[in-house]
Design a protein around this motif. Sequence first.
Motif, mmCIF file in Angstrom:
data_model
loop_
_atom_site.group_PDB
_atom_site.id
_atom_site.type_symbol
_atom_site.label_atom_id
_atom_site.label_comp_id
_atom_site.label_asym_id
_atom_site.label_seq_id
_atom_site.Cartn_x
_atom_site.Cartn_y
_atom_site.Cartn_z
ATOM 1 N N TYR A 232 0.684 -0.952 0.765
ATOM 2 C CA TYR A 232 -0.157 -0.229 -0.422
ATOM 3 C C TYR A 232 0.765 1.355 0.095
ATOM 4 O O TYR A 232 1.666 1.259 0.484
ATOM 5 C CB TYR A 232 -1.171 -0.121 1.275
ATOM 6 C CG TYR A 232 -1.765 -0.802 0.914
ATOM 7 C CD1 TYR A 232 -3.030 -0.971 0.888
ATOM 8 C CD2 TYR A 232 -1.573 -2.738 1.604
ATOM 9 C CE1 TYR A 232 -3.752 -2.012 0.383
ATOM 10 C CE2 TYR A 232 -2.936 -3.364 1.296
ATOM 11 C CZ TYR A 232 -3.707 -2.856 0.737
ATOM 12 O OH TYR A 232 -4.890 -4.182 0.538
ATOM 13 N N SER A 233 0.322 2.103 -0.485
ATOM 14 C CA SER A 233 1.208 3.488 -0.662
ATOM 15 C C SER A 233 1.624 4.064 0.467
ATOM 16 O O SER A 233 3.017 4.626 0.791
ATOM 17 C CB SER A 233 -0.078 4.620 -1.149
ATOM 18 O OG SER A 233 -1.238 4.524 -0.309
ATOM 19 N N ILE B 158 7.841 5.143 3.571
ATOM 20 C CA ILE B 158 8.668 5.320 5.373
ATOM 21 C C ILE B 158 9.783 4.640 4.417
ATOM 22 O O ILE B 158 9.743 3.760 3.321
ATOM 23 C CB ILE B 158 7.795 3.479 6.307
ATOM 24 C CG1 ILE B 158 6.925 3.822 6.196
ATOM 25 C CG2 ILE B 158 8.333 3.459 7.084
ATOM 26 C CD1 ILE B 158 6.188 2.693 7.189
ATOM 27 N N ASP B 159 10.538 4.768 4.998
ATOM 28 C CA ASP B 159 12.247 5.441 4.086
ATOM 29 C C ASP B 159 12.106 4.096 4.685
ATOM 30 O O ASP B 159 12.575 3.329 5.265
ATOM 31 C CB ASP B 159 13.254 6.046 5.683
ATOM 32 C CG ASP B 159 13.148 7.223 5.130
ATOM 33 O OD1 ASP B 159 12.411 7.895 4.145
ATOM 34 O OD2 ASP B 159 13.074 8.349 5.719
ATOM 35 N N LEU C 3 1.159 -2.808 -6.513
ATOM 36 C CA LEU C 3 1.051 -1.377 -6.300
ATOM 37 C C LEU C 3 -0.056 -0.440 -6.860
ATOM 38 O O LEU C 3 -0.240 0.929 -6.312
ATOM 39 C CB LEU C 3 2.473 -0.470 -6.362
ATOM 40 C CG LEU C 3 3.589 -1.280 -6.375
ATOM 41 C CD1 LEU C 3 5.190 -1.036 -6.943
ATOM 42 C CD2 LEU C 3 4.284 -1.730 -4.385
ATOM 43 N N SER C 4 -0.691 -0.983 -7.351
ATOM 44 C CA SER C 4 -2.013 -0.188 -7.597
ATOM 45 C C SER C 4 -3.113 0.974 -6.818
ATOM 46 O O SER C 4 -2.882 0.516 -5.538
ATOM 47 C CB SER C 4 -3.169 -1.401 -8.490
ATOM 48 O OG SER C 4 -3.469 -2.181 -7.229
ATOM 49 N N GLY C 5 -3.515 1.868 -7.033
ATOM 50 C CA GLY C 5 -3.298 2.937 -6.312
ATOM 51 C C GLY C 5 -2.449 4.305 -5.371
ATOM 52 O O GLY C 5 -3.429 4.589 -4.706
ATOM 53 N N SER C 6 -1.465 3.778 -5.585
ATOM 54 C CA SER C 6 -0.538 4.457 -4.832
ATOM 55 C C SER C 6 -0.508 5.619 -5.309
ATOM 56 O O SER C 6 -0.114 6.849 -4.426
ATOM 57 C CB SER C 6 1.018 3.474 -5.388
ATOM 58 O OG SER C 6 1.472 2.323 -5.089
ATOM 59 N N LEU C 7 -0.515 5.868 -6.243
ATOM 60 C CA LEU C 7 -1.344 7.746 -7.077
ATOM 61 C C LEU C 7 0.613 8.805 -6.433
ATOM 62 O O LEU C 7 1.055 8.046 -7.104
ATOM 63 C CB LEU C 7 -2.229 8.782 -6.177
ATOM 64 C CG LEU C 7 -3.227 7.785 -6.548
ATOM 65 C CD1 LEU C 7 -4.316 8.310 -5.583
ATOM 66 C CD2 LEU C 7 -3.457 7.766 -8.286
ATOM 67 N N GLU C 8 0.517 9.492 -5.798
ATOM 68 C CA GLU C 8 1.640 10.445 -5.658
ATOM 69 C C GLU C 8 2.908 9.386 -5.002
ATOM 70 O O GLU C 8 3.756 10.173 -5.267
ATOM 71 C CB GLU C 8 1.376 11.398 -5.258
ATOM 72 C CG GLU C 8 -0.006 12.589 -5.894
ATOM 73 C CD GLU C 8 -1.273 12.328 -5.821
ATOM 74 O OE1 GLU C 8 -2.155 11.016 -5.306
ATOM 75 O OE2 GLU C 8 -2.185 13.247 -5.984
ATOM 76 N N GLU D 24 -2.982 3.086 -11.902
ATOM 77 C CA GLU D 24 -3.614 4.067 -10.811
ATOM 78 C C GLU D 24 -2.131 4.875 -9.855
ATOM 79 O O GLU D 24 -1.956 5.270 -8.823
ATOM 80 C CB GLU D 24 -4.312 3.684 -9.847
ATOM 81 C CG GLU D 24 -6.078 2.986 -10.810
ATOM 82 C CD GLU D 24 -6.733 3.143 -9.833
ATOM 83 O OE1 GLU D 24 -7.579 4.523 -9.571
ATOM 84 O OE2 GLU D 24 -6.792 1.718 -10.290
ATOM 85 N N CYS D 25 -0.733 4.544 -10.262
ATOM 86 C CA CYS D 25 0.658 4.919 -9.551
ATOM 87 C C CYS D 25 0.673 6.598 -10.707
ATOM 88 O O CYS D 25 1.688 6.861 -10.534
ATOM 89 C CB CYS D 25 1.037 3.593 -9.792
ATOM 90 S SG CYS D 25 0.647 2.884 -8.797
#
Length: 312
Positions: free
Chosen positions: A56-57, A62-63, A81-86, A110-111
Amino acid sequence: FQHDFSDPLVRERVERGDELGKGDQEDGKPGAIHGSVALMYAALMTTEKVEHIHVYSGLLEIDEFFETLLRYGPPLLTLELSGSLEAFTKDVLRIIKFAGPSLKILDISECNVNEDMVETLVEVLEACGNVKHVDLAHNLLDGQAAALLMASLCENRIDIPSIRFDGNPLGDIEEFRSEVAAVLAARGEQVVAGGELVLHLEDDMIRWYPKPKEGHLAYRIRDEGSLTPKPVAIKEVRTMANTIKKKLDKYEKQDPAAQTSGGQDWLWRQRQVNQKIFDSPLLDLYKMEIQHRVKMQEEAEAAKQAAEEPAK
């Protein structure tokens, strides 16, 4: 300092991707434990033999978490990784190469993937080496960017059988098809993805295939206009062989010519040819399939009868 991961509040913060801080640790010492948490998840995934994950995004922000997870986790078949956007950046995209050659399906729909990421994406796909499907749906790739991606894949001979593009602002689909066709033609009609390349666009898809070698059946059908071979069921082949056998037996019993030396020789040769059909591995497979179906049907009938019997 060690955080108590049995504490529900601590676990909730980890799952949300919140920083845990340094707790009671003295100033000046490192307080981030993101890498350690990723190692914990990597160990858990290895123990559970996990092959398909969705990250999830929030975890991407997280470093070192995502990179550590891929570096030390088990071989993955699917990475979503879908939906991670920005949250999906070039740096995140580069990290995907650590998934390695086991990766078969990459979902980055959707990334916010755009033209600036195309070069990096090609590098990642080349590094992984065995990706069979890439989901790029609902991103920011226009027709020029998508065509650039296809050209780069062809130029670097990265063969991916299936790519999903629907939901991107490609513009004129027919123009895009022509551009991709030109790219493949420039490659010399050589094999793409072991034979075919499929691009998914909305409810339709485009399929390209390589030019067949001259003299082969596919070449004769496509370029010489030869008729397509008519498919025949294995059952019909067996029936035909049985019919021929009966005719040969009838010929031997009723036709006087069958008693001559020439007739006997002809009869022997015909039976040899017909016997090759009965000895065919395809008929052996057909027999096994029939036996399997009969067995399954008998088991189903027995189960049905057992269910219908009144309880004692």
